[in-house]
Every structure is written in C-alpha cells, then in structure tokens.
Design a protein around this motif. Sequence first.
Motif, short mmCIF file in Angstrom:
data_model
loop_
_atom_site.label_atom_id
_atom_site.label_comp_id
_atom_site.label_asym_id
_atom_site.label_seq_id
_atom_site.Cartn_x
_atom_site.Cartn_y
_atom_site.Cartn_z
N PHE A 201 0.79 -1.06 -0.01
CA PHE A 201 -0.15 0.19 0.15
C PHE A 201 0.71 1.27 0.04
O PHE A 201 0.49 2.46 -0.59
N SER A 202 1.95 1.26 0.75
CA SER A 202 2.86 2.39 0.84
C SER A 202 3.85 2.74 -0.45
O SER A 202 4.25 3.54 -0.64
N ALA A 203 3.48 1.66 -1.43
CA ALA A 203 4.46 1.88 -2.73
C ALA A 203 3.41 2.17 -3.78
O ALA A 203 3.88 2.72 -4.76
N VAL A 204 2.09 2.67 -3.41
CA VAL A 204 1.40 3.16 -4.60
C VAL A 204 1.79 4.67 -4.55
O VAL A 204 1.88 5.50 -3.81
N GLY B 271 -7.23 1.06 -15.40
CA GLY B 271 -5.70 1.02 -15.29
C GLY B 271 -5.10 2.13 -14.43
O GLY B 271 -4.13 2.72 -14.67
N THR B 272 -6.02 2.53 -13.31
CA THR B 272 -5.35 3.67 -12.51
C THR B 272 -5.07 3.16 -11.09
O THR B 272 -5.29 3.85 -10.06
N ALA B 273 -4.81 1.83 -11.18
CA ALA B 273 -4.45 1.30 -9.75
C ALA B 273 -5.62 1.26 -8.77
O ALA B 273 -5.25 1.24 -7.35
N GLU C 223 7.73 6.13 -12.81
CA GLU C 223 8.13 5.47 -11.42
C GLU C 223 6.85 4.46 -11.18
O GLU C 223 7.24 3.45 -10.62
N VAL C 224 5.63 4.66 -11.45
CA VAL C 224 4.69 3.66 -11.27
C VAL C 224 4.94 2.52 -12.15
O VAL C 224 4.87 1.43 -11.45
N VAL C 225 5.26 2.47 -13.39
CA VAL C 225 5.82 1.51 -14.22
C VAL C 225 7.09 0.64 -13.56
O VAL C 225 6.91 -0.60 -13.40
N ARG C 226 7.93 1.37 -13.00
CA ARG C 226 9.31 0.93 -12.41
C ARG C 226 8.91 0.32 -11.49
O ARG C 226 9.37 -0.97 -11.20
N ASP D 228 6.40 6.63 -1.17
CA ASP D 228 7.66 7.26 -1.16
C ASP D 228 7.86 7.76 0.52
O ASP D 228 9.15 7.93 0.59
N GLY D 229 7.07 7.89 1.04
CA GLY D 229 6.96 7.96 2.66
C GLY D 229 6.61 6.70 3.40
O GLY D 229 6.36 5.35 2.75
#
Length: 716
Positions: free
Chosen positions: A21-24, A53-55, A227-230, A379-380
């Motif tokens: 969840f924190s990586a979204v 396709g918006t997570a 960054e999302v794709v990565r 990112d946090g």
Amino acid sequence: MTHPSPDPARATTARPAVFPFSAVVGSDDLSLALTLSAVSPAIGGVLVRGEKGTAKSTAVRGLADVMPDQHVVTGCRFGCDPEAADPTCPDGPHRPDAAWATRPARLVELPVGATDDRVTGSLDLEAALGRGVTAYEPGLLAAANRGILYVDEVNLLHDHLVDLLLDAAAMGRNTVERDGVSVSHAASLVLVGTMNPEEGELRPQLLDRFGLTVEVAAPREPALRAEVVRRRLAFDASPASFTARFSDEQDAVRDRIADARSRLGEVELSDAMLTTVAEVCAAFEVDGLRADIVTARAAMAHAAWAGRDRVTKDDVRAAARLALPHRRRRNPFDAPGLDEELLDRVLGDDEPEPDGPDDTDPDGTERPDAQDGDGGPGDGAEPTDRGSDTRSADDSSGATPPRQPEPARATDESPGQDQATDVGRADRTGDTGDTGDGTGTASATVGTAGAGTPTRARLLVAKGVGQGAAGRRSRAVTSTGAAIGASTAASGRVHLAATVRAAAPHQRTRGRRGPERVLLERSDVRRTLTEGRESNLVLLCVDASGSMAARRRMEAVKTAVLSLLLDAYQRRDKVGLVTFRGEGAQLVLPPTGSVDVAARRLQDLPHGGRTPLAEGLLVARETLRLERIRDPRRRPLLVVVTDGRATAGASPLERSALVARALADEGVDSVVVDCESGRFRLGLAGRLAAQLGAEHLPVGELAASTIVEASRGRAA
C-alpha cells in the motif's frame, strides 16, 4: 479481559503477497480516503471512480495488508473479537476464557455475479438434507466482518445487492429472514467499491449511501508515470524482495492506523466545528443530513489520523473534499465534482495550528513523506494528506492535485461549443436540391444544433415477459422479484414448499415409516422462480440529413435522445444512437448506460447533406446483431426517426426497403417516427413502417416529447 494464549501452530495466518500500500504513487486522495475508512468504518465506505488502469484495485487490495492484525475467537465463523464478542453471535455466546487466535484483517471480494443468498447467507443445505436440521450458512458479509468487503465494478452490480451491502455497512449488522432461517450477526466492515464511469453510473440514491468518493486518473507527468511502471515491474519480477523493501513503511502505516483507531474516541468535535460542517454542507445544497454526518465522522477520523485530539478546519476541508462531490445537486449529465473555491470561501482562514501537525507522526517524529520527492504514499511511510491543503507554499513535491471532473463538453475532435449552440444554421442547411420524389440531390452543407433540457420520460416497456438481466423496466423472469413458481435450477433461493412437495411421494420408498423428519435428497431441491423487471436496449436510428435540419428538428431530436438516455440511466437500461447523413451512417453512441459519455458524444452531432436511409438501417441491424451475441437475453427496441426520404446511392428507396424487410424478418420490434411536415407529403415514412412491420406515428412537428411518447406507446 485476559485470555489464554493462542495455539502457536495456528496463532497467526500469513499475509498474502500483494503490492504494498505504501508503494502506490500518484493516488494521494485515494490513499487518504481508504485510510480514513480504515480508521473509522462508521464513515460508510469508499466509492472509487476512475478510468481503467489507474491502480484502483491495487490500492484497495493493499489496504488490507496495512490494517492491524485481529484477535478472533477460535472457531467463530463471524470473526468475533474475544475482548468484545457479539452477544448475539450465531456461534456464541462465547465464554470469557474462550481460546483465540491472531489473523490478518480480511479482504473479501464480491463478484459481480453474486446472488443475494451468497452475500447475506442462506439455509445450509448440507445440514438440512444430511441431518434434517435448519442451520444458517454464512455469506460474504460474515466473512468480511471486521475487515474489508471489496466490490469491483460496483456499478455493474444489481441495485438491490448494492442496497444490501450499503445497509450492512451503515448498520454494522446483517439480518437474514429467508428459507426458515432467522439470523442476525455483526457485519462491521469497510465497504470499498470501484467503478469505471464509462461502463455506466450508479443511481444518485446509491451514490449518496457511500461515505466517501474519490476520482482517480492516471498521472500525466512522464516522471511519475515512469515511477509507477518501474515499481510495478520490480514487484512482478520479485514480489518478496519488493515487499521487503517497503516493510518499514508498511509497519509505520499499520501502527499509525492502530494509533488513530485508539484515539478516535477521544477526538473532540466542538460546536463551532460542527456548525462549520453544517455551513459547508448547506453551501453545497446537498440533500438530507447524511452528508453532514459523514463529513463530521470523516473530519474526526482525519484528526485522529493526523495525531490531533480536536477537529480543525483543515480536517473539515479534507473531509468535505471526499464526502460531498457525489452528493451536491447537479444536472443529470454532470459528473460528480466539487467547487473548491466555494469550499475555501465557506471555511475562510483556519485557526492557528494546534499540536500534532499533519507533517508529524503520532509519536512526534517528522513523517518521511513530508520532504519526499514524489509526494505519493509510496515514497514515505504512509499515504499523505493531500486533501487538507496543509502543504506549504514552497512545497516541492511536484505532485499535482487530483484532476477534478468537468461538466460534459465537446471532445477535442468535435466542433467547438459555439457551433453546437448555433441552432440558426439549421435553417440554412436543407435538402435544397430535392426533386420531391425522395431521390433528389441534397445540399452538402453541414451544421450542428444544441440540445434542450431533457424531459422526464415515462415508463417504456417491451411486450411480453423476457428473461433479461434484472433491471427496472419490462416484465421478465429474473433473479429478483415476486415468487411465481419453482424450478430445478442449480442456484438461487430454495423454495421450501416446492422442495417438500417434490420429496413427499418418495418418503415410503426411502424408508420413512413414522413421524420422523422428512427424508430429502439433492434431487428434491427446488429453487424459487421470480418475476421482476429487466433492462432493455433502446437503439435510436436518427436521420441527420439536410431535410431534417431545414426545420430545426435536430435540436428536438437531441433533446429526445437525452431524455431517453436519462430514463435509461434511471432504469438501468442501455441506449445506443445511430445517425445517417451525407453518404453513410455511423454508430455515434455504442449501446451504453453511461450518461456522461453519451452527453459528450451527442452534443456536437452534425447534421446536413444527403439521406442514406439504407446505410442507417444497415448499421442499426449490425449493431443489434452484435448486441444479440454479447447479451442474447436483452430485448431491443429500434426507434427510427426520419421523414422516410432516401437520397444517397443507387436506387436508394429499393435498398432501404430490402434492409427494412430483413429487420422485420429477424423479429426486431420497431417504431417509425414520421418527421415529414408541410402541406404536400410523400408518405415515405409510412411506407418504411410497413416494410419494417413497425408502428407508423406521423407527427406534424417533431418535439422531444413526441419521440419519447412514441417510444412509450409502441413498447407498452
């Protein structure tokens, strides 16, 4: 209360590998809405609207992983908390010293095709047939108790199931009175629904029942998209290592949710802040008081999430941005949205910031995301509060605020809005070269006409009894409605009387000799046959040639289409639009239930030129053929709006007649609205109606109500 230690072998259930969840990234409002609902399930759940396709699903599934672990009574099918067990639990009452175990919070997914007995629970057939006792088999609401119930494509779920879910989420209980079963159990859950508005809308009554709503869209910044794709590629390549990379952030979010839950009861909502909540809701002219209640609860949850002990205007602002967009008064074809300038004017300047600002964790340490480059929850340590406007003026996060929905307007490839309202052009775009026999030449001048305010259509029903998907229009044998008999279907509600009648003749051969229980076998089971309402397909085939535009009829035609579309939206129907002009025809609006998409497509529909009637009927025929393959049970009604002229191609009238007879042979139910006017009439529309086997409805002047009434009258 103390309890014996759980069995180490079954104390904890391993968490499944899901995207952290924190990586979204790039979904700040979505992350905030989900965490607030996790802090306070009484908010009433979250509705997530967004394109594919918006997570949406990724974020929802990740939420369960950051919810605190639960203590549950061992063997309780309803997941009772050993320290606060439900005294009315069907598996209880539970003793104070009952054994317990620890498990992760559950995420239960409800499939679109689920039946109401699968959702709420039903009679346990194994117990009834095997032991002759009446027992309750829990459904998905029981499995989701104290967890998350996730409904993907909630807009495709039938309305009565959505009502069941929302009632359970609001009341925290599920009550079943069916098939001789009378059970009530706890159903305290976080209800999350996701939907793509292009596939159809929820009714306003159902929208209002969701506590919070979020509009999500794919980020437009290349760096953020990369960054999302990565991250997605990294997770797919090695889920374990990627999850381990964010384990500290996951633990931080989990601890913060637990802390916010514990302090929620101590958060103070002062009379001044409660008045502010009421002022905000009144300013947006929301109906009822549910908006005020949800906003107040969300503001308290936001304060607890931020580590504060009292609600501030920042909390009210963040709550209002999530609780009001889908509740404000708006026109039928307007997408949900919120005027944030009005919100700022109502709230005014905030008071001095109290202790525990948003940029600190409950323990007083600075949140990692307060200085993070991406600004997203991934990112946090946890999702950020982007909705509370607490960012400083020099925030360098680079994250853009969520895109707000805009009113329906012309698409980029369509003519401009000024052209759409230039109705006067219709007077200058007639079939000036018509010879009077329906086959003359026509002007190629093209114009556009705007649409008037849609009217409310009366009920349009198809003849007979169908078997389509449950809806709100024509009579049909569906999964819901009044019981009219029994069947041997494999699924559905058990018809007890019919089941007993089926078993009665076989009792002696099965060995029954006295007053003992009825001996049942699976072959005896009968399911309830119900008759309710179905949804239909209304396909409009509209003449947009110059002869139609000459008398400014296109504005009325567009208004009629909007009226039918509004009616279809309210009754869960599909509506399609075929137009023909110039040298061909096109499917302007594929069959859909989305009013937003339909309004945008219709707004700049051009008119003028020749009349290729045969091509219009051919496109309509092909559209109905494809829809019959996709959904063979949905009954269509073809509405042809024309004056009957055919002026394009070789032998246009003969070709039109051939296609019309083919439609009639296929059993397509049709109506022809005759738009011919003037002193001298050719009667071509009446001839077309005879070829289609349709009802011919001549009218002097075409108005929106005329088309709607014609459709009602033909299908009644």
